[in-house]
Design a protein around this motif. Structure first.
Motif, PDB file in Angstrom:
ATOM      1  N   MET B   1       0.842  -1.204   0.000  1.00 36.28           N
ATOM      2  CA  MET B   1       0.000   0.000   0.000  1.00 36.28           C
ATOM      3  C   MET B   1       0.872   1.247   0.000  1.00 36.28           C
ATOM      4  N   SER B   2       2.012   1.189   0.700  1.00 39.11           N
ATOM      5  CA  SER B   2       2.906   2.331   0.757  1.00 39.11           C
ATOM      6  C   SER B   2       4.322   1.788   0.806  1.00 39.11           C
ATOM      7  N   GLN B   3       5.248   2.459   0.142  1.00 40.28           N
ATOM      8  CA  GLN B   3       6.633   2.005   0.218  1.00 40.28           C
ATOM      9  C   GLN B   3       7.430   2.855   1.194  1.00 40.28           C
ATOM     10  N   THR B   4       6.724   3.734   1.889  1.00 40.79           N
ATOM     11  CA  THR B   4       7.375   4.605   2.873  1.00 40.79           C
ATOM     12  C   THR B   4       8.015   3.772   3.974  1.00 40.79           C
ATOM     13  N   LYS B   5       9.227   4.120   4.360  1.00 43.54           N
ATOM     14  CA  LYS B   5       9.882   3.423   5.458  1.00 43.54           C
ATOM     15  C   LYS B   5       9.578   4.118   6.781  1.00 43.54           C
ATOM     16  N   GLU B   6       9.695   3.350   7.852  1.00 41.24           N
ATOM     17  CA  GLU B   6       9.408   3.868   9.186  1.00 41.24           C
ATOM     18  C   GLU B   6      10.074   5.219   9.445  1.00 41.24           C
ATOM     19  N   ASN B   7      11.396   5.317   9.153  1.00 38.07           N
ATOM     20  CA  ASN B   7      12.077   6.551   9.548  1.00 38.07           C
ATOM     21  C   ASN B   7      11.770   7.737   8.625  1.00 38.07           C
ATOM     22  N   ASP B   8      10.886   7.528   7.673  1.00 35.63           N
ATOM     23  CA  ASP B   8      10.409   8.652   6.882  1.00 35.63           C
ATOM     24  C   ASP B   8       9.161   9.290   7.502  1.00 35.63           C
ATOM     25  N   VAL B   9       8.681   8.735   8.605  1.00 33.88           N
ATOM     26  CA  VAL B   9       7.418   9.200   9.173  1.00 33.88           C
ATOM     27  C   VAL B   9       7.613   9.654  10.613  1.00 33.88           C
ATOM     28  N   PRO B  10       8.171  10.826  10.805  1.00 37.47           N
ATOM     29  CA  PRO B  10       8.343  11.317  12.175  1.00 37.47           C
ATOM     30  C   PRO B  10       7.002  11.794  12.712  1.00 37.47           C
ATOM     31  N   GLY B  49     -11.916 -11.058  10.840  1.00 40.76           N
ATOM     32  CA  GLY B  49     -12.160 -11.076  12.283  1.00 40.76           C
ATOM     33  C   GLY B  49     -10.932 -10.692  13.090  1.00 40.76           C
ATOM     34  N   MET B  50     -11.125 -10.702  14.424  1.00 42.67           N
ATOM     35  CA  MET B  50     -10.109 -10.213  15.360  1.00 42.67           C
ATOM     36  C   MET B  50      -8.763 -10.913  15.240  1.00 42.67           C
ATOM     37  N   ALA B  51      -8.773 -12.201  14.944  1.00 44.63           N
ATOM     38  CA  ALA B  51      -7.514 -12.957  14.937  1.00 44.63           C
ATOM     39  C   ALA B  51      -6.517 -12.354  13.950  1.00 44.63           C
ATOM     40  N   ALA B  52      -7.043 -11.672  12.910  1.00 47.80           N
ATOM     41  CA  ALA B  52      -6.162 -11.111  11.879  1.00 47.80           C
ATOM     42  C   ALA B  52      -5.430  -9.860  12.365  1.00 47.80           C
ATOM     43  N   VAL B  53      -5.919  -9.245  13.451  1.00 44.32           N
ATOM     44  CA  VAL B  53      -5.317  -7.984  13.891  1.00 44.32           C
ATOM     45  C   VAL B  53      -4.174  -8.239  14.877  1.00 44.32           C
ATOM     46  N   THR B  54      -2.956  -8.344  14.307  1.00 46.06           N
ATOM     47  CA  THR B  54      -1.741  -8.427  15.122  1.00 46.06           C
ATOM     48  C   THR B  54      -0.841  -7.293  14.647  1.00 46.06           C
ATOM     49  N   PHE B  55       0.061  -6.845  15.503  1.00 42.38           N
ATOM     50  CA  PHE B  55       0.969  -5.770  15.090  1.00 42.38           C
ATOM     51  C   PHE B  55       1.801  -6.219  13.882  1.00 42.38           C
ATOM     52  N   ASP B  56       2.254  -7.468  13.896  1.00 37.22           N
ATOM     53  CA  ASP B  56       3.043  -7.979  12.764  1.00 37.22           C
ATOM     54  C   ASP B  56       2.228  -7.955  11.479  1.00 37.22           C
ATOM     55  N   GLY B  57       1.017  -8.491  11.554  1.00 32.01           N
ATOM     56  CA  GLY B  57       0.182  -8.590  10.361  1.00 32.01           C
ATOM     57  C   GLY B  57      -0.174  -7.226   9.787  1.00 32.01           C
ATOM     58  N   ILE B  58      -0.510  -6.292  10.665  1.00 29.17           N
ATOM     59  CA  ILE B  58      -0.899  -4.953  10.201  1.00 29.17           C
ATOM     60  C   ILE B  58       0.314  -4.214   9.633  1.00 29.17           C
ATOM     61  N   ALA B  59       1.483  -4.394  10.258  1.00 27.17           N
ATOM     62  CA  ALA B  59       2.693  -3.752   9.736  1.00 27.17           C
ATOM     63  C   ALA B  59       2.983  -4.279   8.331  1.00 27.17           C
ATOM     64  N   ARG B  60       2.856  -5.573   8.151  1.00 29.42           N
ATOM     65  CA  ARG B  60       3.115  -6.189   6.847  1.00 29.42           C
ATOM     66  C   ARG B  60       2.104  -5.677   5.824  1.00 29.42           C
ATOM     67  N   ALA B  61       0.827  -5.684   6.185  1.00 28.24           N
ATOM     68  CA  ALA B  61      -0.216  -5.333   5.214  1.00 28.24           C
ATOM     69  C   ALA B  61      -0.234  -3.840   4.887  1.00 28.24           C
ATOM     70  N   SER B  62       0.177  -2.994   5.831  1.00 28.35           N
ATOM     71  CA  SER B  62       0.089  -1.550   5.579  1.00 28.35           C
ATOM     72  C   SER B  62       1.413  -0.954   5.129  1.00 28.35           C
TER      73      SER B  62
END
Lengths: 211, 211
Positions: B1-10, B49-62
């Protein structure tokens, strides 16, 4: 509570009370032992909440063996629900004075008191909470508690229909959700408190209409 | 969805959108990244459903780093609730055609559809269930979801009071429990089904009264 030993209570063969009173060293009919267990569970629940209901704890407190208790209730959840139903039944009885507003007010005030001033509210919200991810507990809840509470409420309201106090085209099951269900909503999602004024407003909104 | 890296988003320094559009290799305003995460969470929740919402999964998908997501949401529960609120907001909007019966009917039909025909009902009952034994999740639920849904419902009904369609002495918070709360009751304790006829009866019982 009882000094009867496990092997004195052959549950399967004692569903009918014996014709003769208790003999010798205290052999008792199964339904008497069963009522003892339920009373012990109900007292513990209202005093200490769900955590107190374990097979070990109930066996110790009631003097009935774990084996016997397991025979009657497949899980601690089912045991708790059955004990809870019997403990609150007298407090939640439906009067029939012939005035549906007075009788609903009386019953819903009692219900709100049990929910907010005993461990009852905490017990039920905990069981309903666990039931969302435990299909066996959800089924036990409906079979041992909620469907029977629904039946009792609808039976009292049906008499009000016959007395001309509630219109005949009203679905009485829906009223259960708009009276007791509305209270459960505030217990489970406590954005707003459960008070007597709240309960009175639930009844008044339905009987008078809000327009 | 975005190729922005973490350190580009202060995040802390970007609450206000920049005056100039996105530059160079894609530095984006924090609220745009935040909206991306919420959209990803909302889509996953309604689909899986709820099981899909993990920090790892959301980081990967977003495409947003876990560190950034943690900064904004302290727990997977809070993240799920915020994503859910935003995902269902358009479906649960309150119309104002000037006719409170029509507008409540429209909104409650939509609500019942989200609850019974998407993963939404399962998501909410699971969160409400877990909230009974998790005080942090209970607080997050009220802050990120239920209190705001209550506010929106009361705001629409307040206009009906001003238009003379609901009496001025009716406590509108109680109506929330007798309309949406009654639906939650059937979702959480499914003795009876949530249907359009049920929802219509909820509204009719209150507007007309049952006597």
């Amino acid at each position: 509570m009882s000094q009867t030993k496990e092997n004195d209570v052959p549950a399967e063969t004692r569903a009918e009370p014996p014709a003769t009173p208790r003999r010798g060293r205290g052999r008792r009919p199964a339904d008497e032992v069963r009522a003892d267990v339920l009373r012990t569970v109900g007292e513990l629940l209202l005093r200490e909440g769900m955590a107190a209901v374990t097979f070990d704890g109930i066996a110790r407190a009631s003097g009935v063996s774990k084996t016997t208790i397991y025979k009657w209730w497949p899980s601690a959840g089912a045991l708790a629900l059955d004990g809870y139903f019997h403990a609150v039944e007298p407090m939640l009885a439906f009067e029939d004075t012939g005035d549906i507003r007075a009788d609903l007010t009386h019953q819903l005030h009692s219900f709100a008191r049990v929910m907010t001033q005993t461990a009852g509210g905490r017990v039920l919200t905990e069981i309903i909470g666990r039931a969302q991810s435990d299909a066996d507990l959800a089924r036990a809840y409906r079979e041992l508690y909620s469907s029977e509470r629904r039946r009792l409420a609808v039976a009292r309201m049906q008499k009000a229909v016959e007395a001309g106090q509630i219109r005949g085209d009203v679905d009485l099951q829906v009223l259960v959700d708009q009276l007791w269900g509305a209270v459960y909503h505030r217990l489970l999602i406590p954005d707003e408190p459960v008070t007597e004024a709240f309960v009175d407003a639930l009844i008044d909104n339905l009987l008078r209409g809000i327009q």
